[in-house]
Enzyme design. Sequence first.
Site, short mmCIF file in Angstrom:
data_model
loop_
_atom_site.label_atom_id
_atom_site.label_comp_id
_atom_site.label_asym_id
_atom_site.label_seq_id
_atom_site.Cartn_x
_atom_site.Cartn_y
_atom_site.Cartn_z
N TYR A 205 -27.34 -63.92 74.45
CA TYR A 205 -28.55 -63.38 73.83
C TYR A 205 -28.16 -62.32 72.79
CZ TYR A 205 -31.15 -65.40 77.80
OH TYR A 205 -31.69 -66.25 78.73
N HIS B 158 -25.78 -71.17 82.94
CA HIS B 158 -26.94 -71.18 82.05
C HIS B 158 -27.49 -72.59 81.83
CE1 HIS B 158 -28.66 -68.48 78.63
NE2 HIS B 158 -29.60 -69.19 79.21
N SER C 253 -40.06 -67.63 81.08
CA SER C 253 -41.22 -67.99 80.23
C SER C 253 -42.47 -68.18 81.09
CB SER C 253 -40.93 -69.24 79.41
OG SER C 253 -39.90 -69.03 78.49
N PRO C 254 -42.76 -67.24 82.01
CA PRO C 254 -43.89 -67.44 82.92
C PRO C 254 -45.25 -67.33 82.25
CG PRO C 254 -43.00 -65.25 83.22
CD PRO C 254 -42.07 -65.97 82.28
N LEU C 255 -45.26 -66.81 81.02
CA LEU C 255 -46.51 -66.70 80.27
C LEU C 255 -46.53 -67.69 79.10
CD1 LEU C 255 -46.95 -62.83 80.25
CD2 LEU C 255 -48.10 -64.50 81.72
N GLY D 106 -45.71 -66.09 76.04
CA GLY D 106 -46.71 -65.10 75.68
C GLY D 106 -48.10 -65.65 75.46
N SER E 296 -51.04 -64.69 77.74
CA SER E 296 -51.56 -63.32 77.70
C SER E 296 -52.92 -63.27 77.03
CB SER E 296 -50.59 -62.40 76.96
OG SER E 296 -50.56 -62.73 75.58
N GLY F 110 -54.07 -65.59 68.35
CA GLY F 110 -55.19 -66.30 67.77
C GLY F 110 -54.82 -66.88 66.43
#
Length: 335
Positions: free
Chosen positions: A56, A132, A210-212, A215, A218, A222
Amino acid sequence: MRQQLLGRGLSVSAVGLGCMGLSHAYGQPVDEAEAVSLIREAADLGCTFFDTAECYGTPDAPHDNEVLVGKALAPIRDQVVIGTKFGLSFDLGDGKVNHDLVPDARPEVIRRSLEGSLLRLGTDHVDLYYQHRQDPAVPVEVVAEVMADLIREGKVLHWGLSEVGEDVIRRAHAACPVTAVQNRYSMMARWYEGLFPVLEELGIGLVAFSPLANGLLSGAYGDQSSFATDGSDYRTVMPQFAPEALRENQGLLDLVGDVARDHGATPAQVSLAWMMCKKPWIVPIPGTRRPDRLRENLGAAAVELSADEVTALDEALESVGMSAVFGGSAVKAAS
């Protein structure tokens, strides 16, 4: 914050912090002082689980995230769990925004990677060391043997796998017990739910990255949202952020928003609580660059959904319209 148990002995906060986005894939890296402050605030709020990887960073500073995490956590190293990963690099010459992944899990590479990670993290051991991605040229049993040696040497306390299915999990676990599997998992990416009985049987935890959905869940994006176009932000090529996809996902966002209002919570918190309330061994590691989002995400640990509410959400997710979602970069064989 309450603790969850991964595997048969690794206690971590119910919500962890994915640190990747501070250095990689979500635009140019965050200023170091701001990033260190964010990580330390997470610890102050009860987060004890921090996720990074040797790859990373940026082309100019390819390992920068580990350096950042090590610096931020140095004063409290003995109070936190650091997870990092080995065996992956990027094909920087492929002309893509989300570069192809090149795995390499040869034993000598693993040992060299670990020594580099220990140096950058400023520690003498890694709490949770993941492969990984699978290397087609190196059987997972060979990797497991190296992990067993590193565990005996005290340089690794627990090991895990990332983006794997049942066969690899069983083979690896038989050779050296696996503590956690880190797979992509969210309301939009549920293809690993078939592994739950296997993980439960073997006593392995699931760390959800990446549980959202990067993003999206959230509810903060838009039609007017924009991302860096210099090649540093993967969201520019993620299907869930295309203008038409944002419209396709409105029903999903409305569904989560309705539950959030019932609980006095936010859509992000409900999205995280949904998976935490499924199984006591699922730990999400959302990432963020913003202190307010950090507090919001960690606050999900206090949101309790009943079994009936989780089931109702599962059933609704089967029928609600949603767009395609980013499933990860392509993996290619090393040349």
